[in-house]
Design an enzyme around this catalytic site. Structure first.
Site, PDB file in Angstrom:
ATOM      1  N   CYS A 137      -7.068   2.983   4.153  1.00  0.00           N
ATOM      2  CA  CYS A 137      -7.854   1.775   4.395  1.00  0.00           C
ATOM      3  C   CYS A 137      -7.537   1.231   5.789  1.00  0.00           C
ATOM      4  O   CYS A 137      -6.581   1.651   6.446  1.00  0.00           O
ATOM      5  CB  CYS A 137      -7.562   0.725   3.329  1.00  0.00           C
ATOM      6  SG  CYS A 137      -5.901   0.005   3.439  1.00  0.00           S
TER       7      CYS A 137
ATOM      8  N   GLU B  43       0.822   3.971   1.723  1.00  0.00           N
ATOM      9  CA  GLU B  43       1.249   4.426   3.044  1.00  0.00           C
ATOM     10  C   GLU B  43       2.385   3.561   3.580  1.00  0.00           C
ATOM     11  O   GLU B  43       3.325   4.071   4.200  1.00  0.00           O
ATOM     12  CB  GLU B  43       0.064   4.413   4.021  1.00  0.00           C
ATOM     13  CG  GLU B  43      -1.018   5.420   3.683  1.00  0.00           C
ATOM     14  CD  GLU B  43      -2.128   4.862   2.800  1.00  0.00           C
ATOM     15  OE1 GLU B  43      -3.263   5.316   2.926  1.00  0.00           O
ATOM     16  OE2 GLU B  43      -1.853   3.963   1.961  1.00  0.00           O
TER      17      GLU B  43
ATOM     18  N   HIS C 175       0.839  -1.187   0.000  1.00  0.00           N
ATOM     19  CA  HIS C 175       0.000   0.000   0.000  1.00  0.00           C
ATOM     20  C   HIS C 175       0.884   1.251   0.000  1.00  0.00           C
ATOM     21  O   HIS C 175       2.019   1.229   0.477  1.00  0.00           O
ATOM     22  CB  HIS C 175      -0.915  -0.001   1.217  1.00  0.00           C
ATOM     23  CG  HIS C 175      -1.891  -1.139   1.239  1.00  0.00           C
ATOM     24  ND1 HIS C 175      -3.234  -0.968   1.485  1.00  0.00           N
ATOM     25  CD2 HIS C 175      -1.718  -2.479   1.050  1.00  0.00           C
ATOM     26  CE1 HIS C 175      -3.851  -2.133   1.445  1.00  0.00           C
ATOM     27  NE2 HIS C 175      -2.944  -3.067   1.189  1.00  0.00           N
TER      28      HIS C 175
ATOM     29  N   CYS D 142      -3.962   0.024   6.302  1.00  0.00           N
ATOM     30  CA  CYS D 142      -2.952   1.072   6.485  1.00  0.00           C
ATOM     31  C   CYS D 142      -3.091   1.768   7.830  1.00  0.00           C
ATOM     32  O   CYS D 142      -2.095   2.156   8.444  1.00  0.00           O
ATOM     33  CB  CYS D 142      -3.033   2.083   5.349  1.00  0.00           C
ATOM     34  SG  CYS D 142      -2.454   1.413   3.777  1.00  0.00           S
TER      35      CYS D 142
END
Length: 296
Positions: free
Chosen positions: A128, A103, A101, A131
């Site tokens: 999300c 992040e 992801h 994350c």
């Protein structure tokens, strides 16, 4: 300027675009130091939060999403004042849990660069759950400020109330704390020496599976990743994925990999070799060298 930023530049206000182009040279991999950031702010005449949000298209240009075709960029701002860009990565043909992801990518970028505290995460859509849990593993994770377009800045604790984290499992030195496991091996191989250093800095309080990956390209450049565990287990970031994310930020093709080394502690209650091999073989026809080391 690297070609991958051509479309992103067109999305920036003209003063910012003009100011940032000189930074986007062949060596740019998503790091802007505090002085450079101040110069961009002065040239663009933007407030810092506005500037960081405006830079997200540059971060998104680092993405490699062959499955979703959805480019996501994120920026982590360290206590040093430097910012670290990251972007999502998907591995072709592999299960989605191999994905990185944006992040995670930005945070790992900051970690590999020596940051000990991340104060802000800037992203173009609400993080999300995966994350949010990953951010919560950080030093003072609940206090990390989340910056989103058209929304008031709020700490992670707003997005993840009643959080489960390291302290619930009696971990007192969370991710980004100085980790130093002593892993030694009698070797004069530069890749192995580099891997030992990174494995010693990895974060694995739950399984003790301290590990790192080093990838070498055909021109001799190396790209590293460390294992970063998570109290919720599934959001843990694998060292192979972190190394591939590092390569992608540096604009290298995975087909350039000609050597890959995984180093892990013999005292871990799990092994990362299977996951590392699957990820590697999805992008490069290279055998994984697996080295198990006795910790001191």
């Amino acid at each position: 300027m690297q070609d991958r930023f051509l479309k992103s530049i067109a999305k920036l206000p003209e003063p910012l675009a003009t100011a940032i182009v000189p930074l986007l040279d062949k060596d740019f991999a998503g790091h802007i130091d505090a002085q450079q950031l101040a110069e961009l702010q002065a040239a663009s005449k933007m407030e810092l939060n506005e500037l960081l949000l405006a830079l997200l298209p540059i971060a998104a240009a680092l993405a490699r999403p062959p499955i979703s075709q959805f480019h996501v960029g994120a920026i982590a701002k360290g206590k040093s004042g430097d910012i670290y860009m990251g972007a999502n990565i998907e591995l072709p043909g592999e299960a989605l849990f191999h994905s990185v992801h944006a992040e995670q990518s930005a945070i790992s970028h900051a970690w590999l660069s020596g940051e000990s505290i991340i104060e802000d995460i800037i992203v173009n859509a609400s993080p999300c759950g995966h994350c949010r849990q990953f951010i919560n593993e950080l030093v003072d994770g609940g206090k990390v400020n989340i910056h989103l377009p058209d929304q008031a800045t709020a700490p992670l604790s707003h997005y993840l109330p009643y959080a489960f984290g390291p302290s619930d499992l009696d971990v007192t030195e969370p991710l980004l704390s100085k980790q130093q496991q002593t892993l030694t091996l009698d070797s004069n191989d530069p890749m192995i020496i580099e891997g030992l250093d990174h494995a010693g800095l990895s974060y694995a309080p739950y399984t003790k599976a301290y590990a790192s990956v080093v990838l070498e390209t055909k021109d001799g450049a190396t790209y590293c990743g460390r294992y970063a565990e998570n109290a919720a287990f599934n959001p843990s970031m694998q060292p192979m994925q972190m190394a591939l994310s590092t390569m992608a930020r540096h604009n290298r093709d995975f087909s350039e990999i000609n050597r890959a080394v995984l180093i892990e502690s013999s005292k871990g209650v799990i092994s990362l070799v299977g996951a590392a091999m699957d990820a590697l073989h999805s992008v490069a026809a290279v055998e994984l060298e697996h080295i198990v080391v006795e910790p001191e």
